[in-house]
Design a protein around this motif. Sequence first.
Motif, mmCIF file in Angstrom:
data_model
loop_
_atom_site.group_PDB
_atom_site.id
_atom_site.type_symbol
_atom_site.label_atom_id
_atom_site.label_comp_id
_atom_site.label_asym_id
_atom_site.label_seq_id
_atom_site.Cartn_x
_atom_site.Cartn_y
_atom_site.Cartn_z
ATOM 1 N N GLY A 64 60.510 -8.307 13.594
ATOM 2 C CA GLY A 64 59.395 -7.721 14.330
ATOM 3 C C GLY A 64 59.851 -6.980 15.567
ATOM 4 O O GLY A 64 59.368 -5.884 15.878
ATOM 5 N N PHE A 65 60.805 -7.566 16.276
ATOM 6 C CA PHE A 65 61.323 -6.934 17.491
ATOM 7 C C PHE A 65 62.002 -5.605 17.162
ATOM 8 O O PHE A 65 61.738 -4.572 17.799
ATOM 9 N N LEU A 66 62.888 -5.604 16.171
ATOM 10 C CA LEU A 66 63.648 -4.400 15.843
ATOM 11 C C LEU A 66 62.759 -3.298 15.280
ATOM 12 O O LEU A 66 62.928 -2.116 15.627
ATOM 13 N N LEU A 67 61.801 -3.662 14.422
ATOM 14 C CA LEU A 67 60.932 -2.647 13.838
ATOM 15 C C LEU A 67 60.006 -2.054 14.904
ATOM 16 O O LEU A 67 59.812 -0.824 14.952
ATOM 17 N N ALA A 68 59.438 -2.896 15.757
ATOM 18 C CA ALA A 68 58.599 -2.382 16.838
ATOM 19 C C ALA A 68 59.418 -1.527 17.794
ATOM 20 O O ALA A 68 58.958 -0.475 18.262
ATOM 21 N N LEU A 69 60.638 -1.963 18.085
ATOM 22 C CA LEU A 69 61.511 -1.187 18.957
ATOM 23 C C LEU A 69 61.816 0.183 18.345
ATOM 24 O O LEU A 69 61.784 1.214 19.046
ATOM 25 N N ALA A 70 62.107 0.205 17.054
ATOM 26 C CA ALA A 70 62.388 1.483 16.388
ATOM 27 C C ALA A 70 61.182 2.411 16.469
ATOM 28 O O ALA A 70 61.323 3.615 16.727
ATOM 29 N N LEU A 71 59.984 1.870 16.259
ATOM 30 C CA LEU A 71 58.775 2.695 16.336
ATOM 31 C C LEU A 71 58.517 3.170 17.753
ATOM 32 O O LEU A 71 58.122 4.324 17.977
ATOM 33 N N LEU A 72 58.747 2.298 18.729
ATOM 34 C CA LEU A 72 58.556 2.687 20.128
ATOM 35 C C LEU A 72 59.519 3.799 20.531
ATOM 36 O O LEU A 72 59.144 4.728 21.249
ATOM 37 N N ARG A 73 60.756 3.697 20.056
ATOM 38 C CA ARG A 73 61.776 4.657 20.468
ATOM 39 C C ARG A 73 61.647 5.986 19.736
ATOM 40 O O ARG A 73 62.297 6.957 20.116
ATOM 41 N N THR A 74 60.862 6.043 18.671
ATOM 42 C CA THR A 74 60.725 7.288 17.915
ATOM 43 C C THR A 74 59.304 7.852 17.989
ATOM 44 O O THR A 74 58.884 8.603 17.111
#
Length: 378
Positions: A64-74
């Motif tokens: 959840g952390f990595l996927l949300a982070l990826a979406l936030l950063r893109t």
Amino acid sequence: MHKTSAWPLALIYAALVVFASLFPFDGWREQGISPWVFLTARIPPPYWTWFDVNINIAGYAPFGFLLALALLRTGWPRSAVPVAALAGALLSMLMEFLQIYLPRRVPSNMDLVLNALGTLGGALLAALLERLGALARWSRLRARWFVADASGALALLALWPVALLFPAAVPFGLGQMWERLEIALEDLLADTPFLDWLPLRETPLEALSPSAELLAVMLGLLVPCLLGYCVIRHIGRRVAFSLATVVAGVSVTALSSALSYGPAHAWEWLGTPARVGVWAGMAVALMLSGLPRRASAAVLLLLLMLQLNILNQAPTSAYFADTLQAWEQGRFIRFYGLGQWLGWLWPYATLVYVVQRVARRDRDLGYGSADAPARSGS
């Protein structure tokens, strides 16, 4: 929008979740019951323990952390948390659905709820860190420390300590798999004409000498250090990175030994060859900290192939195989196969990545020194 290593890490972590959920992948069969029967089972199930709660939440929180982070950063700030939470819940439901066809696995609606909560918690943590500015500070730190196209190397470096968690016959000896591969192929092709096609080993495997073990340990520490050098320009930061890498490698190896054989044996692996190999690896890593990035990649290729050759010319000792039974049969059985496969495949994934990096001719792989700005390849 920013380049981020969160996307490859999220995809890799999802693959690891699938592996851990379906391991050992054998015995698939229809059991005559609905695959959705777990949805209506009682909560909590009778075999429920606090260990199950913690491990199911903790297992999905990084996804959840990595996927949300990826979406936030893109560029997806508003949908990052709900999309990540939904993806985690759907992934968990798919895993529970498939487990009904594996007699050794038990699907559970409690696991589904806990996995979904873990994913949501990880996604909320990423959103909180973004709101507090922690991710922006990390972006600035990454821009200072690493070249722009460092996602692949960072993903591999993040997986290296996880790969070390599975106990290895030689400390930091990842990739020692050819003996088991040969045995598996012989079993698979037994009683078939294809067995004659297997190349025969001309000489038997021989145990590593103390000097060969020392060299393998040294190379095992040099490989991640040089991988970092491929994406770090400044010599001072390379020195700090190599020291942190050695400390992390030694600490995780001690943790692996403690988990496998008990806390009293956490440092049993640190015999004379391993101890000298650790110090030698750190010394050589510091001496190589001034290499240009392309030269670091080329040296890494040579050293990685040398280490794999040394490790795979030696058998796994019978004593070591026996001591692994405590790990295999313990409460970490779910992660046994996952850790083992990571330990086997990490060097080969690194090999593929570095070959691709050496073959590139763009600016990011300039020929200058570690401190100099990159120049275009000829």
